[in-house]
Design a protein around this motif. Structure first.
Motif, PDB file in Angstrom:
ATOM      1  N   PRO A 162       0.835  -1.214   0.000  1.00  0.00           N
ATOM      2  CA  PRO A 162       0.000   0.000   0.000  1.00  0.00           C
ATOM      3  C   PRO A 162       0.866   1.258   0.000  1.00  0.00           C
ATOM      4  O   PRO A 162       1.948   1.280   0.586  1.00  0.00           O
ATOM      5  CB  PRO A 162      -0.797  -0.126   1.310  1.00  0.00           C
ATOM      6  CG  PRO A 162      -0.742  -1.578   1.654  1.00  0.00           C
ATOM      7  CD  PRO A 162       0.593  -2.067   1.160  1.00  0.00           C
ATOM      8  N   PHE A 163       0.394   2.284  -0.676  1.00  0.00           N
ATOM      9  CA  PHE A 163       1.130   3.545  -0.699  1.00  0.00           C
ATOM     10  C   PHE A 163       0.128   4.690  -0.724  1.00  0.00           C
ATOM     11  O   PHE A 163      -1.061   4.502  -1.003  1.00  0.00           O
ATOM     12  CB  PHE A 163       2.049   3.628  -1.927  1.00  0.00           C
ATOM     13  CG  PHE A 163       1.309   3.755  -3.237  1.00  0.00           C
ATOM     14  CD1 PHE A 163       1.131   4.996  -3.834  1.00  0.00           C
ATOM     15  CD2 PHE A 163       0.782   2.640  -3.872  1.00  0.00           C
ATOM     16  CE1 PHE A 163       0.448   5.123  -5.039  1.00  0.00           C
ATOM     17  CE2 PHE A 163       0.104   2.755  -5.069  1.00  0.00           C
ATOM     18  CZ  PHE A 163      -0.061   3.995  -5.652  1.00  0.00           C
ATOM     19  N   LYS A 164       0.613   5.872  -0.434  1.00  0.00           N
ATOM     20  CA  LYS A 164      -0.250   7.053  -0.412  1.00  0.00           C
ATOM     21  C   LYS A 164       0.457   8.214  -1.077  1.00  0.00           C
ATOM     22  O   LYS A 164       1.599   8.537  -0.736  1.00  0.00           O
ATOM     23  CB  LYS A 164      -0.637   7.422   1.026  1.00  0.00           C
ATOM     24  CG  LYS A 164      -1.589   8.612   1.106  1.00  0.00           C
ATOM     25  CD  LYS A 164      -1.959   8.933   2.541  1.00  0.00           C
ATOM     26  CE  LYS A 164      -2.917  10.121   2.610  1.00  0.00           C
ATOM     27  NZ  LYS A 164      -3.258  10.464   4.025  1.00  0.00           N
ATOM     28  N   ILE A 165      -0.213   8.827  -2.051  1.00  0.00           N
ATOM     29  CA  ILE A 165       0.303  10.013  -2.732  1.00  0.00           C
ATOM     30  C   ILE A 165      -0.438  11.231  -2.188  1.00  0.00           C
ATOM     31  O   ILE A 165      -1.670  11.305  -2.267  1.00  0.00           O
ATOM     32  CB  ILE A 165       0.114   9.912  -4.256  1.00  0.00           C
ATOM     33  CG1 ILE A 165       0.820   8.679  -4.815  1.00  0.00           C
ATOM     34  CG2 ILE A 165       0.614  11.177  -4.931  1.00  0.00           C
ATOM     35  CD1 ILE A 165       2.323   8.703  -4.692  1.00  0.00           C
ATOM     36  N   THR A 166       0.298  12.170  -1.636  1.00  0.00           N
ATOM     37  CA  THR A 166      -0.301  13.386  -1.085  1.00  0.00           C
ATOM     38  C   THR A 166      -0.158  14.524  -2.084  1.00  0.00           C
ATOM     39  O   THR A 166       0.962  14.892  -2.467  1.00  0.00           O
ATOM     40  CB  THR A 166       0.378  13.776   0.240  1.00  0.00           C
ATOM     41  OG1 THR A 166       0.267  12.693   1.161  1.00  0.00           O
ATOM     42  CG2 THR A 166      -0.281  15.019   0.829  1.00  0.00           C
ATOM     43  N   LEU A 167      -1.288  15.044  -2.526  1.00  0.00           N
ATOM     44  CA  LEU A 167      -1.288  16.172  -3.458  1.00  0.00           C
ATOM     45  C   LEU A 167      -1.563  17.456  -2.690  1.00  0.00           C
ATOM     46  O   LEU A 167      -2.437  17.496  -1.816  1.00  0.00           O
ATOM     47  CB  LEU A 167      -2.341  15.979  -4.544  1.00  0.00           C
ATOM     48  CG  LEU A 167      -2.154  14.775  -5.473  1.00  0.00           C
ATOM     49  CD1 LEU A 167      -3.302  14.703  -6.483  1.00  0.00           C
ATOM     50  CD2 LEU A 167      -0.822  14.842  -6.202  1.00  0.00           C
ATOM     51  N   ILE A 168      -0.839  18.515  -3.055  1.00  0.00           N
ATOM     52  CA  ILE A 168      -1.005  19.796  -2.386  1.00  0.00           C
ATOM     53  C   ILE A 168      -1.159  20.898  -3.428  1.00  0.00           C
ATOM     54  O   ILE A 168      -0.928  20.688  -4.617  1.00  0.00           O
ATOM     55  CB  ILE A 168       0.198  20.125  -1.470  1.00  0.00           C
ATOM     56  CG1 ILE A 168       1.484  20.239  -2.312  1.00  0.00           C
ATOM     57  CG2 ILE A 168       0.357  19.081  -0.377  1.00  0.00           C
ATOM     58  CD1 ILE A 168       2.662  20.794  -1.540  1.00  0.00           C
ATOM     59  N   ASN A 169      -1.544  22.074  -2.932  1.00  0.00           N
ATOM     60  CA  ASN A 169      -1.610  23.265  -3.770  1.00  0.00           C
ATOM     61  C   ASN A 169      -0.852  24.373  -3.061  1.00  0.00           C
ATOM     62  O   ASN A 169      -1.047  24.605  -1.866  1.00  0.00           O
ATOM     63  CB  ASN A 169      -3.065  23.685  -3.997  1.00  0.00           C
ATOM     64  CG  ASN A 169      -3.158  24.967  -4.798  1.00  0.00           C
ATOM     65  OD1 ASN A 169      -2.660  25.055  -5.908  1.00  0.00           O
ATOM     66  ND2 ASN A 169      -3.787  25.986  -4.219  1.00  0.00           N
ATOM     67  N   THR A 170       0.013  25.074  -3.795  1.00  0.00           N
ATOM     68  CA  THR A 170       0.866  26.083  -3.157  1.00  0.00           C
ATOM     69  C   THR A 170       0.584  27.509  -3.642  1.00  0.00           C
ATOM     70  O   THR A 170       1.218  28.440  -3.169  1.00  0.00           O
ATOM     71  CB  THR A 170       2.352  25.763  -3.417  1.00  0.00           C
ATOM     72  OG1 THR A 170       2.593  25.694  -4.832  1.00  0.00           O
ATOM     73  CG2 THR A 170       2.730  24.429  -2.781  1.00  0.00           C
TER      74      THR A 170
END
Length: 263
Positions: free
Chosen positions: A77-85
């Motif tokens: 299992p893995f997790k990709i964290t998307l952000i906005n800057t």
């Protein structure tokens, strides 16, 4: 050359007018799709962001296939964290993504309009095989798009998004970087899948022969591996997933060129 309403040859200005109307129709259809996609924001990004989940269809399919052949294999299992800057970045990403997807959805209509524009200048025999070539170009491009969505991009994202030089360095990917990478890989793979069509035209012009392609098959394998290495993340599994279909297209191209030579 197409003819005007008076039965004579259409003037240059007449061609420009036809081109202008065609471009307006294409823009109108593409914008209609873009507006619809923009309105269905949640559905659109559910689809686009799905490859970032460890529960994505491709991973489940590979696990099911392994289970079917008796291999106990499961992806970590893995997790990709998307952000906005940036303040306006999410809105602009939403807008640009809608336009790109609108063009993609409108692409069948665009192909038809372009063919209608150039077909009056073709002879009957050219028009017959031009229809087939146009359809093949489009299907190959869509095949590249599908392969990117289900194979190349998920594994590229998994590798690059989870790669860490140290456990203390946390990956947080900007949403604009995610979308731009997805878009560039999509068009790149769509173009790579045009190898048979390019080979066809080169054979028609007498530049390429099936004997030459067969003779330099080993060299082609090296070139294909290099191209696959450039457009994929630096892991052997993803490279093979892209290189194998590319080599298959090369072999298909040899058959196509050989048939062109015999015709």
């Amino acid at each position: 050359m197409s003819k005007g309403d008076n039965g004579g040859m259409m003037t240059f200005g007449g061609h420009l007018e036809v081109l202008r109307k065609m471009l307006f129709r294409i823009i109108a259809v593409a914008m209609a799709f873009a507006v619809a996609i923009f309105c269905f924001r949640q559905t659109t990004f559910d689809i686009l962001l799905a490859p970032g989940s460890s529960n994505f269809t491709t991973y489940r399919g590979i696990e099911s296939l392994c289970a079917w052949v008796g291999i106990d294999f499961h992806f970590e299992p893995f997790k990709i964290t998307l952000i906005n800057t940036e303040l306006s970045n999410q809105f602009m990403t939403h807008l640009s993504t809608s336009v790109i997807l609108g063009l993609l959805c409108a692409s069948p209509y665009i192909v038809v309009e372009l063919f209608r524009f150039i077909s009056p200048a073709l002879y009957d025999n050219e028009r017959r095989y031009s229809v087939l070539i146009t359809v093949i170009i489009y299907l190959l491009f869509i095949s590249g798009v599908v392969m990117n969505y289900y194979i190349l991009f998920p594994f590229a994202l998994r590798f690059l998004g989870t790669y860490q030089v140290d456990a203390s360095v946390v990956n947080q990917i900007n949403i604009s970087s995610y979308i731009s990478t997805f878009t560039s890989l999509t068009f790149m793979l769509g173009l790579v899948f045009q190898i048979p069509v390019i080979s066809f035209f080169l054979a028609k012009m007498g530049i390429l022969s099936s004997e030459t392609m067969a003779h330099y098959r080993r060299h082609a394998i090296i070139v294909i591996a290099l191209v696959a290495a450039i457009i994929t993340p630096p892991d052997l599994f993803t490279l093979c997933l892209v290189a194998i279909p590319m080599y298959g297209l090369y072999e298909v191209s040899i058959l196509i060129v050989r048939r062109v030579q015999r015709s």
